[in-house]
Design an enzyme around this catalytic site. Structure first.
Site, PDB file in Angstrom:
ATOM      1  CB  THR A  33      -0.935  -0.529   1.264  1.00 22.52           C
ATOM      2  OG1 THR A  33      -1.852  -1.210   1.189  1.00 22.52           O
ATOM      3  CG2 THR A  33      -2.005   1.259   1.023  1.00 22.52           C
ATOM      4  N   GLY A  34       0.598   2.571  -0.568  1.00 24.04           N
ATOM      5  CA  GLY A  34       1.053   3.206  -0.035  1.00 24.04           C
ATOM      6  C   GLY A  34       1.740   4.577  -2.413  1.00 24.04           C
ATOM      7  CB  THR A  36       6.759   3.369  -3.645  1.00 25.43           C
ATOM      8  OG1 THR A  36       7.063   5.020  -3.304  1.00 25.43           O
ATOM      9  CG2 THR A  36       7.632   2.764  -4.882  1.00 25.43           C
ATOM     10  CG  ASP A  92       6.320   5.673   5.850  1.00 23.90           C
ATOM     11  OD1 ASP A  92       5.581   5.458   4.920  1.00 23.90           O
ATOM     12  OD2 ASP A  92       5.497   4.909   6.223  1.00 23.90           O
ATOM     13  CE  LYS A 102       5.042  -1.892   4.915  1.00 19.03           C
ATOM     14  NZ  LYS A 102       5.356  -0.870   3.331  1.00 19.03           N
ATOM     15  N   GLY A 103       4.079   2.404   7.535  1.00 21.15           N
ATOM     16  CA  GLY A 103       2.871   2.584   8.300  1.00 21.15           C
ATOM     17  C   GLY A 103       1.698   3.525   8.106  1.00 21.15           C
ATOM     18  N   GLY A 104       2.729   4.758   7.059  1.00 26.48           N
ATOM     19  CA  GLY A 104       2.928   5.959   6.571  1.00 26.48           C
ATOM     20  C   GLY A 104       0.982   6.195   5.995  1.00 26.48           C
ATOM     21  CD  GLU A 111       2.209  -1.283   4.466  1.00 25.04           C
ATOM     22  OE1 GLU A 111       1.632  -1.086   3.542  1.00 25.04           O
ATOM     23  OE2 GLU A 111       2.443  -0.564   5.754  1.00 25.04           O
ATOM     24  CE  LYS A 129       9.737   7.982   0.830  1.00 29.10           C
ATOM     25  NZ  LYS A 129       8.529   6.998  -0.367  1.00 29.10           N
TER      26      LYS A 129
END
Length: 262
Positions: A33-34, A36, A92, A102-104, A111, A129
Protein backbone atom coordinates in the site's frame (compact mmCIF):
# COMPACT_ATOMS: atom_id res chain seq x y z
CA UNK A 1 3.39 8.63 -19.12
CA UNK A 2 6.76 7.71 -17.66
CA UNK A 3 8.59 10.39 -19.67
CA UNK A 4 6.40 13.11 -18.14
CA UNK A 5 6.99 12.16 -14.51
CA UNK A 6 8.75 14.28 -11.91
CA UNK A 7 12.17 13.02 -10.74
CA UNK A 8 10.70 11.58 -7.54
CA UNK A 9 7.95 9.77 -9.45
CA UNK A 10 10.49 8.50 -11.99
CA UNK A 11 12.47 7.06 -9.08
CA UNK A 12 9.38 5.32 -7.73
CA UNK A 13 8.44 4.08 -11.19
CA UNK A 14 11.82 2.53 -12.02
CA UNK A 15 12.00 0.83 -8.60
CA UNK A 16 8.53 -0.61 -9.12
CA UNK A 17 9.33 -1.66 -12.69
CA UNK A 18 12.50 -3.46 -11.61
CA UNK A 19 10.70 -5.23 -8.76
CA UNK A 20 7.90 -6.31 -11.09
CA UNK A 21 10.48 -8.25 -13.09
CA UNK A 22 11.01 -10.45 -10.01
CA UNK A 23 7.43 -11.73 -10.24
CA UNK A 24 7.08 -15.03 -12.08
CA UNK A 25 4.11 -16.76 -13.63
CA UNK A 26 1.97 -18.60 -11.09
CA UNK A 27 3.23 -16.69 -8.05
CA UNK A 28 1.12 -15.62 -5.09
CA UNK A 29 2.19 -12.03 -4.48
CA UNK A 30 1.55 -9.69 -1.56
CA UNK A 31 0.68 -6.23 -2.90
CA UNK A 32 1.68 -3.31 -0.71
CA UNK A 33 0.00 0.00 0.00
CA UNK A 34 1.19 3.53 -0.76
CA UNK A 35 2.31 5.64 -3.68
CA UNK A 36 5.33 3.51 -4.65
CA UNK A 37 3.42 0.25 -4.22
CA UNK A 38 0.69 1.66 -6.46
CA UNK A 39 3.24 1.96 -9.26
CA UNK A 40 4.09 -1.71 -8.69
CA UNK A 41 0.45 -2.74 -9.01
CA UNK A 42 0.19 -0.76 -12.24
CA UNK A 43 3.33 -2.43 -13.62
CA UNK A 44 2.02 -5.89 -12.75
CA UNK A 45 -1.33 -5.02 -14.31
CA UNK A 46 0.43 -4.12 -17.53
CA UNK A 47 2.24 -7.47 -17.47
CA UNK A 48 -1.05 -9.30 -16.88
CA UNK A 49 -2.77 -7.51 -19.74
CA UNK A 50 0.05 -7.41 -22.28
CA UNK A 51 2.25 -10.39 -21.44
CA UNK A 52 -0.27 -12.90 -20.11
CA UNK A 53 1.29 -13.00 -16.63
CA UNK A 54 -0.81 -15.15 -14.32
CA UNK A 55 -0.54 -14.30 -10.65
CA UNK A 56 -2.75 -14.10 -7.61
CA UNK A 57 -2.36 -10.94 -5.57
CA UNK A 58 -3.04 -10.52 -1.88
CA UNK A 59 -3.63 -6.80 -1.24
CA UNK A 60 -2.69 -5.13 2.04
CA UNK A 61 -5.51 -2.57 2.01
CA UNK A 62 -8.88 -1.88 0.45
CA UNK A 63 -7.24 0.82 -1.71
CA UNK A 64 -4.73 -1.65 -3.14
CA UNK A 65 -7.47 -4.23 -3.72
CA UNK A 66 -9.49 -1.70 -5.70
CA UNK A 67 -6.49 -0.72 -7.84
CA UNK A 68 -5.54 -4.36 -8.46
CA UNK A 69 -9.04 -5.13 -9.72
CA UNK A 70 -8.93 -2.07 -11.99
CA UNK A 71 -5.73 -3.25 -13.72
CA UNK A 72 -6.85 -6.86 -14.08
CA UNK A 73 -4.96 -8.65 -11.31
CA UNK A 74 -6.76 -11.61 -9.76
CA UNK A 75 -6.87 -11.10 -6.00
CA UNK A 76 -7.25 -13.42 -3.04
CA UNK A 77 -7.43 -13.05 0.69
CA UNK A 78 -4.47 -14.22 2.73
CA UNK A 79 -6.61 -16.99 4.18
CA UNK A 80 -7.30 -18.23 0.66
CA UNK A 81 -3.66 -18.00 -0.42
CA UNK A 82 -2.31 -19.50 2.85
CA UNK A 83 1.31 -18.55 2.06
CA UNK A 84 2.93 -16.20 -0.43
CA UNK A 85 5.94 -16.51 -2.69
CA UNK A 86 6.76 -12.82 -2.56
CA UNK A 87 5.53 -9.53 -1.09
CA UNK A 88 6.48 -6.22 -2.69
CA UNK A 89 5.78 -3.04 -0.74
CA UNK A 90 7.07 0.45 -0.16
CA UNK A 91 8.57 1.95 3.00
CA UNK A 92 8.61 5.32 4.71
CA UNK A 93 12.20 4.78 5.84
CA UNK A 94 14.83 2.06 5.58
CA UNK A 95 18.31 1.74 7.04
CA UNK A 96 21.42 -0.13 5.90
CA UNK A 97 20.25 -3.31 7.67
CA UNK A 98 16.94 -3.06 5.77
CA UNK A 99 14.95 -2.35 8.92
CA UNK A 100 11.91 -0.29 8.02
CA UNK A 101 9.36 2.19 9.22
CA UNK A 102 6.04 1.59 7.50
CA UNK A 103 2.48 2.73 8.06
CA UNK A 104 2.41 6.19 6.53
CA UNK A 105 -0.51 4.99 4.43
CA UNK A 106 -2.34 3.60 7.46
CA UNK A 107 -2.07 -0.09 6.50
CA UNK A 108 0.80 -1.27 8.69
CA UNK A 109 -1.11 -4.12 10.37
CA UNK A 110 -2.14 -5.87 7.17
CA UNK A 111 1.22 -5.04 5.59
CA UNK A 112 3.15 -6.71 8.40
CA UNK A 113 0.92 -9.80 8.43
CA UNK A 114 1.23 -10.24 4.67
CA UNK A 115 4.99 -9.61 4.64
CA UNK A 116 5.67 -12.19 7.35
CA UNK A 117 3.52 -14.74 5.52
CA UNK A 118 5.86 -14.60 2.51
CA UNK A 119 8.98 -16.45 1.48
CA UNK A 120 10.53 -13.11 0.58
CA UNK A 121 9.82 -9.42 1.09
CA UNK A 122 11.03 -6.85 -1.42
CA UNK A 123 10.83 -3.15 -0.61
CA UNK A 124 10.68 -0.58 -3.39
CA UNK A 125 11.67 2.99 -2.55
CA UNK A 126 13.24 6.13 -3.88
CA UNK A 127 16.70 7.10 -2.61
CA UNK A 128 15.25 9.73 -0.24
CA UNK A 129 13.78 6.98 1.96
CA UNK A 130 17.23 5.71 2.98
CA UNK A 131 18.36 6.95 6.40
CA UNK A 132 21.30 6.41 8.74
CA UNK A 133 18.97 5.87 11.73
CA UNK A 134 15.22 5.28 11.73
CA UNK A 135 12.90 7.76 13.39
CA UNK A 136 12.77 11.00 11.42
CA UNK A 137 9.52 9.74 9.90
CA UNK A 138 6.87 9.51 12.66
CA UNK A 139 6.52 5.91 13.82
CA UNK A 140 2.91 4.70 13.40
CA UNK A 141 1.38 2.58 16.15
CA UNK A 142 -2.03 1.01 15.54
CA UNK A 143 -4.26 1.02 18.64
CA UNK A 144 -7.81 -0.08 19.37
CA UNK A 145 -10.33 2.77 19.73
CA UNK A 146 -11.37 1.74 23.26
CA UNK A 147 -9.31 3.73 25.73
CA UNK A 148 -6.96 5.07 23.07
CA UNK A 149 -6.11 8.09 25.22
CA UNK A 150 -5.01 5.77 28.03
CA UNK A 151 -2.91 3.84 25.52
CA UNK A 152 -1.41 7.12 24.36
CA UNK A 153 -0.50 8.07 27.94
CA UNK A 154 1.11 4.67 28.48
CA UNK A 155 3.10 5.08 25.27
CA UNK A 156 4.37 8.49 26.32
CA UNK A 157 5.32 7.17 29.75
CA UNK A 158 7.18 4.27 28.16
CA UNK A 159 9.12 6.55 25.82
CA UNK A 160 10.71 8.32 28.77
CA UNK A 161 12.94 5.29 29.31
CA UNK A 162 13.65 4.70 25.62
CA UNK A 163 16.61 5.84 23.54
CA UNK A 164 14.82 8.46 21.44
CA UNK A 165 15.26 12.17 20.71
CA UNK A 166 11.55 13.09 20.81
CA UNK A 167 8.48 11.86 22.69
CA UNK A 168 5.54 13.69 21.14
CA UNK A 169 2.59 11.51 20.10
CA UNK A 170 -0.38 12.52 17.97
CA UNK A 171 -3.62 10.86 16.92
CA UNK A 172 -3.73 10.55 13.14
CA UNK A 173 -6.72 12.39 11.74
CA UNK A 174 -8.83 12.07 8.62
CA UNK A 175 -10.26 15.54 8.29
CA UNK A 176 -12.03 16.40 11.54
CA UNK A 177 -12.28 12.81 12.77
CA UNK A 178 -9.78 10.20 13.86
CA UNK A 179 -8.50 8.04 11.04
CA UNK A 180 -10.01 4.55 11.04
CA UNK A 181 -7.91 1.75 9.56
CA UNK A 182 -9.28 -1.14 7.49
CA UNK A 183 -9.35 -3.13 10.73
CA UNK A 184 -11.38 -0.45 12.54
CA UNK A 185 -8.51 0.87 14.65
CA UNK A 186 -6.79 4.23 15.19
CA UNK A 187 -3.17 5.21 14.60
CA UNK A 188 -0.94 7.13 17.01
CA UNK A 189 2.11 8.68 15.35
CA UNK A 190 5.23 8.81 17.52
CA UNK A 191 7.50 11.76 16.69
CA UNK A 192 10.77 10.28 17.91
CA UNK A 193 13.25 11.98 15.53
CA UNK A 194 15.74 9.17 16.08
CA UNK A 195 15.38 5.64 17.47
CA UNK A 196 18.53 4.38 19.14
CA UNK A 197 17.52 0.72 19.52
CA UNK A 198 14.91 -0.34 16.99
CA UNK A 199 14.67 -3.94 18.18
CA UNK A 200 14.00 -2.90 21.75
CA UNK A 201 11.45 -0.33 20.60
CA UNK A 202 9.54 -2.85 18.48
CA UNK A 203 9.32 -5.32 21.37
CA UNK A 204 8.39 -2.81 24.07
CA UNK A 205 5.66 -1.06 22.10
CA UNK A 206 3.72 -4.27 21.50
CA UNK A 207 3.62 -5.00 25.24
CA UNK A 208 1.48 -1.93 25.94
CA UNK A 209 -2.23 -2.72 26.44
CA UNK A 210 -4.28 -1.33 23.57
CA UNK A 211 -1.45 -1.50 21.03
CA UNK A 212 -2.25 -3.80 18.13
CA UNK A 213 0.98 -3.43 16.13
CA UNK A 214 3.75 -0.95 15.42
CA UNK A 215 5.31 0.20 12.15
CA UNK A 216 8.83 -1.10 12.78
CA UNK A 217 9.61 -3.97 10.38
CA UNK A 218 12.68 -5.70 11.81
CA UNK A 219 14.35 -8.64 10.01
CA UNK A 220 11.43 -8.88 7.58
CA UNK A 221 12.76 -7.23 4.42
CA UNK A 222 15.11 -9.34 2.28
CA UNK A 223 15.73 -7.00 -0.64
CA UNK A 224 15.36 -3.30 -1.30
CA UNK A 225 15.07 -1.86 -4.79
CA UNK A 226 16.18 1.78 -4.75
CA UNK A 227 15.10 4.02 -7.60
CA UNK A 228 16.75 7.25 -8.77
CA UNK A 229 15.33 10.11 -10.79
CA UNK A 230 17.69 9.44 -13.70
CA UNK A 231 16.44 5.88 -14.14
CA UNK A 232 19.19 4.14 -12.18
CA UNK A 233 18.11 1.27 -9.94
CA UNK A 234 20.02 -0.47 -7.15
CA UNK A 235 18.98 -3.93 -5.94
CA UNK A 236 20.39 -4.65 -2.48
CA UNK A 237 20.01 -8.17 -1.11
CA UNK A 238 20.62 -8.39 2.65
CA UNK A 239 20.92 -12.20 2.62
CA UNK A 240 23.39 -12.44 -0.25
CA UNK A 241 25.21 -9.24 0.64
CA UNK A 242 25.06 -8.10 -2.98
CA UNK A 243 24.29 -4.82 -4.73
CA UNK A 244 23.29 -4.83 -8.39
CA UNK A 245 22.85 -1.70 -10.50
CA UNK A 246 20.63 -1.34 -13.55
CA UNK A 247 19.62 1.53 -15.81
CA UNK A 248 16.02 1.59 -16.96
CA UNK A 249 14.98 3.52 -20.04
CA UNK A 250 11.72 5.41 -20.03
CA UNK A 251 9.21 4.48 -22.70
CA UNK A 252 5.83 5.85 -23.65
CA UNK A 253 3.00 3.93 -22.04
CA UNK A 254 -0.74 3.88 -22.30
CA UNK A 255 -3.08 5.22 -19.62
CA UNK A 256 -1.89 2.57 -17.20
CA UNK A 257 0.48 5.11 -15.65
CA UNK A 258 -1.54 8.29 -15.95
CA UNK A 259 -3.69 9.98 -13.35
CA UNK A 260 -2.10 7.95 -10.54
CA UNK A 261 -2.76 9.68 -7.24
CA UNK A 262 -2.08 8.41 -3.72
Amino acid sequence: MAGELSPIDRAKFVAAKRAADMVEDGMRVGLGTGSTAAWLVRCLGEMVQNDGLRIKGVPTSSRTAELAREVGIEIQTLDEAKWLDLTIDGADEFDRDLNLIKGGGGALLQEKIVATASDRMVVIADKAKEVESLGAFPLPVEVIPFGWQTTQALLEETLVAMEVMGRKTTLRMNGDAALVTDEGNHILDLHLNRIGNVRQMALVLNQIPGVVENGLFIDICDTVVVGYGDGKVEVRDINEGTVETDQLDFVETENLFTDLND
